[in-house]
Design a protein around this motif. Sequence first.
Motif, short mmCIF file in Angstrom:
data_model
loop_
_atom_site.label_atom_id
_atom_site.label_comp_id
_atom_site.label_asym_id
_atom_site.label_seq_id
_atom_site.Cartn_x
_atom_site.Cartn_y
_atom_site.Cartn_z
N LEU A 33 0.85 -1.19 0.00
CA LEU A 33 0.00 0.00 0.00
C LEU A 33 0.89 1.24 0.00
N GLU A 34 0.70 2.10 -0.96
CA GLU A 34 1.57 3.28 -1.14
C GLU A 34 0.71 4.53 -1.24
N ARG A 35 0.97 5.50 -0.37
CA ARG A 35 0.10 6.69 -0.34
C ARG A 35 0.24 7.56 -1.58
N LYS A 36 1.39 7.51 -2.24
CA LYS A 36 1.60 8.32 -3.46
C LYS A 36 1.90 7.37 -4.61
N GLY A 41 9.30 8.46 -1.92
CA GLY A 41 10.10 8.84 -0.74
C GLY A 41 11.59 8.89 -1.05
N ALA A 42 12.39 8.50 -0.06
CA ALA A 42 13.85 8.58 -0.18
C ALA A 42 14.36 7.83 -1.40
N THR A 43 13.72 6.71 -1.71
CA THR A 43 14.21 5.87 -2.82
C THR A 43 14.32 6.66 -4.12
N GLY A 44 13.33 7.51 -4.38
CA GLY A 44 13.28 8.24 -5.65
C GLY A 44 14.36 9.30 -5.78
N SER A 45 15.00 9.68 -4.68
CA SER A 45 16.05 10.71 -4.77
C SER A 45 17.40 10.17 -4.33
N SER A 46 17.49 8.86 -4.16
CA SER A 46 18.71 8.25 -3.62
C SER A 46 19.91 8.43 -4.56
N SER A 47 21.07 8.60 -3.98
CA SER A 47 22.29 8.71 -4.79
C SER A 47 22.77 7.34 -5.27
N GLY A 48 22.24 6.28 -4.67
CA GLY A 48 22.42 4.94 -5.21
C GLY A 48 23.82 4.33 -5.06
N LEU A 49 24.64 4.85 -4.17
CA LEU A 49 25.98 4.24 -4.01
C LEU A 49 25.85 2.79 -3.55
N VAL A 50 26.64 1.94 -4.14
CA VAL A 50 26.65 0.51 -3.79
C VAL A 50 28.08 0.17 -3.38
N GLU A 171 -3.36 5.62 1.08
CA GLU A 171 -2.69 5.98 2.35
C GLU A 171 -3.32 5.22 3.51
N VAL A 172 -2.49 4.60 4.31
CA VAL A 172 -2.98 3.93 5.52
C VAL A 172 -3.30 5.01 6.55
N THR A 173 -4.55 5.03 7.00
CA THR A 173 -4.99 6.09 7.93
C THR A 173 -5.32 5.57 9.32
N ARG A 309 14.66 13.04 1.41
CA ARG A 309 14.48 12.92 2.88
C ARG A 309 14.29 11.46 3.26
N ASP A 310 15.00 11.04 4.29
CA ASP A 310 14.90 9.68 4.82
C ASP A 310 14.58 9.78 6.32
N GLY A 311 14.18 8.66 6.91
CA GLY A 311 14.04 8.62 8.37
C GLY A 311 15.41 8.36 8.99
N PHE A 339 19.65 2.14 0.73
CA PHE A 339 19.44 1.59 -0.62
C PHE A 339 20.28 0.34 -0.86
N LYS A 340 21.58 0.47 -0.60
CA LYS A 340 22.50 -0.62 -0.98
C LYS A 340 22.26 -1.90 -0.19
N ILE A 341 21.54 -1.84 0.94
CA ILE A 341 21.30 -3.06 1.73
C ILE A 341 19.87 -3.56 1.56
C1 LIG Z 1 19.14 12.22 -1.26
C2 LIG Z 1 19.38 10.82 -0.77
C3 LIG Z 1 20.56 10.17 -1.13
C4 LIG Z 1 20.77 8.84 -0.69
N1 LIG Z 1 21.88 8.17 -1.12
C5 LIG Z 1 22.06 6.86 -0.78
C6 LIG Z 1 23.15 6.13 -1.27
O1 LIG Z 1 23.97 6.64 -2.04
N2 LIG Z 1 23.26 4.82 -0.92
C7 LIG Z 1 22.40 4.21 -0.06
O2 LIG Z 1 22.56 3.04 0.25
N3 LIG Z 1 21.33 4.90 0.44
C8 LIG Z 1 21.15 6.19 0.10
N4 LIG Z 1 20.10 6.90 0.58
C9 LIG Z 1 19.19 6.24 1.51
C10 LIG Z 1 18.21 5.34 0.83
O3 LIG Z 1 17.80 5.89 -0.40
C11 LIG Z 1 17.01 5.12 1.77
O4 LIG Z 1 17.50 4.61 3.01
C12 LIG Z 1 16.04 4.13 1.20
O5 LIG Z 1 15.63 4.52 -0.11
C13 LIG Z 1 14.82 4.07 2.13
O6 LIG Z 1 13.84 3.29 1.49
P1 LIG Z 1 12.47 3.05 2.25
O7 LIG Z 1 11.72 2.06 1.45
O8 LIG Z 1 12.74 2.74 3.69
O9 LIG Z 1 11.73 4.48 2.31
P2 LIG Z 1 11.08 5.38 1.18
O10 LIG Z 1 11.75 5.25 -0.12
O11 LIG Z 1 11.00 6.74 1.78
O12 LIG Z 1 9.63 4.78 1.02
C14 LIG Z 1 8.62 4.91 2.00
C15 LIG Z 1 7.29 4.98 1.27
O13 LIG Z 1 6.24 4.89 2.23
C16 LIG Z 1 5.15 5.65 1.74
N5 LIG Z 1 4.23 5.93 2.86
C17 LIG Z 1 4.50 6.72 3.94
N6 LIG Z 1 3.44 6.75 4.77
C18 LIG Z 1 2.47 5.97 4.20
C19 LIG Z 1 1.14 5.61 4.58
N7 LIG Z 1 0.57 6.06 5.72
N8 LIG Z 1 0.44 4.78 3.76
C20 LIG Z 1 0.99 4.31 2.59
N9 LIG Z 1 2.25 4.63 2.20
C21 LIG Z 1 3.00 5.42 3.00
C22 LIG Z 1 5.83 6.89 1.16
O14 LIG Z 1 5.01 7.57 0.24
C23 LIG Z 1 7.09 6.28 0.52
O15 LIG Z 1 6.92 6.02 -0.87
C24 LIG Z 1 19.83 8.21 0.16
C25 LIG Z 1 18.66 8.87 0.53
C26 LIG Z 1 18.43 10.16 0.06
C27 LIG Z 1 17.16 10.86 0.47
#
Ligand SMILES: Cc1cc2nc3c(=O)[nH]c(=O)nc-3n(C[C@H](O)[C@H](O)[C@H](O)COP(=O)(O)OP(=O)(O)OC[C@H]3O[C@@H](n4cnc5c(N)ncnc54)[C@H](O)[C@@H]3O)c2cc1C
Length: 392
Positions: A33-36, A41-50, A171-173, A309-311, A339-341
């Motif tokens: 379930l994905e709110r957007k 979230g963070a995944t879409g803007s990740s720098s992707g280093l492995v 969105e989970v509410t 933005r990440d947590g 991302f890399k893990i």
């Molecule tokens: C700018 C940037 C650079 C980075 N570079 C690296 C890197 O080089 N190498 C690396 O290993 N890591 C990197 N990271 C970290 C890595 O990208 C993140 O740790 C990882 O993508 C987190 O993934 P996630 O699935 O936990 O969170 P997210 O990708 O944030 O996904 C969480 C999702 O939950 C959804 N959501 C939230 N609340 C609700 C709800 N109530 N109901 C339904 N859906 C909900 C959101 O919409 C979102 O899509 C980077 C992060 C950023 C921001």
Amino acid sequence: MSQNFDVIVIGAGVIGVSTAFHLAKRGLKPIILERKQIGYGATGSSSGLVRMHYDLEVESQLAWESFQYFRNWGDRVGGECGFRRTGFLHIEPTHHETQLHKNVEMQQRIGIPTSIITGADVKKIAPYFKTDDIAFAAYEPESGYADATLTANSFLTAAKELGAVYMQDCEVTAVQISGGKVTGVQTTRGDFSAPIIINAAGAWAGKLSDLFGVSIPLGTWTHDVVHIRRPAHIVDHLAVIDSSLGMYFRPDSGNLTLVALEDDTRFDEPAEKELGYVARDFVDRAIDRICMRIPAMEEGSLHSSHVGRDGITPDQRAIIGQTGPEGYFLATGFSGTGFKIAPAVGLCLSELILDGRSKTIDISGFDPMRFARGEQLKGENNYGFIWRSAST
Ligand SMILES: Cc1cc2nc3c(=O)[nH]c(=O)nc-3n(C[C@H](O)[C@H](O)[C@H](O)COP(=O)(O)OP(=O)(O)OC[C@H]3O[C@@H](n4cnc5c(N)ncnc54)[C@H](O)[C@@H]3O)c2cc1C
């Protein structure tokens, strides 16, 4: 009426979709379930280093297990992850030389291709780099970077082929708990039930966890990134974490170089706050910094910048595991390094859920309750926190 599934995964970031993929592979029927939308979230803007260099052994183990996916993506998952091998260099300030040696020894024990090289060696593999301040660095010839959005989409496609269901704009509410067990969620698109619910909601996971009656110390980490167009004669270069200068950088397609700073973090902005644009002086600071390592970048030009933005947790390490009502699992707080893990996290979490413990790698140290016990994860040969705010 509620639709029934084996597992509800909240959040279609790379962690949520990797976990759904691994659960579906073991025969379960998850719904994501994905709110957007995926990668919002963070995944879409990740720098992707492995890379595999960490100061905490379990993180190196997770990165190494994940690397087996990145370099064999077609066989392991299917589709593409965009992995590109560039070689990776980890530079630490000289007062961390002992830790650097010990961490490389630890990684070699795990089987990771890595070694300590001198500044003169760096000059040979990276002739554009200024190296007179580098005594030693860790070098991983196999590492590089991947495309985080593509990676997440490939996981999702593969999960759906295995029977997983994906719902966006959902969105989970609210959550349903009965007799101390999770039973389902309410969303903007109806009710769903399952005996297992995974909170993989990235920077939003803290507020969501409150609905389950589980408080976690999750802040946010807002991070600026700039892309610079390289002068034409610098065709390519290594991916680098340069903690000596407080930055990381890697090449990107189109003759670009991605640069970000370790000391540019905005902590604890509300997860809902618009990302906006990079901090006022960030681009100048990042360009100054990259020119200190690659002086020829002075002839480069600004291409673009973005914010993500990440947590983040108090020890800047993830929260993974079961806590609170039966069936409630967390996989969040990846603190800018998740991302890399993600492939191994999804695998290990699926083992924890289905087998009662994670067999591939022991992830019990990421216990969500460690902070409540006053404990924090710390590298065995600790470098200290990676992320610092610009003012400290
Ligand atoms: C700018 C940037 C650079 C980075 N570079 C690296 C890197 O080089 N190498 C690396 O290993 N890591 C990197 N990271 C970290 C890595 O990208 C993140 O740790 C990882 O993508 C987190 O993934 P996630 O699935 O936990 O969170 P997210 O990708 O944030 O996904 C969480 C999702 O939950 C959804 N959501 C939230 N609340 C609700 C709800 N109530 N109901 C339904 N859906 C909900 C959101 O919409 C979102 O899509 C980077 C992060 C950023 C921001």
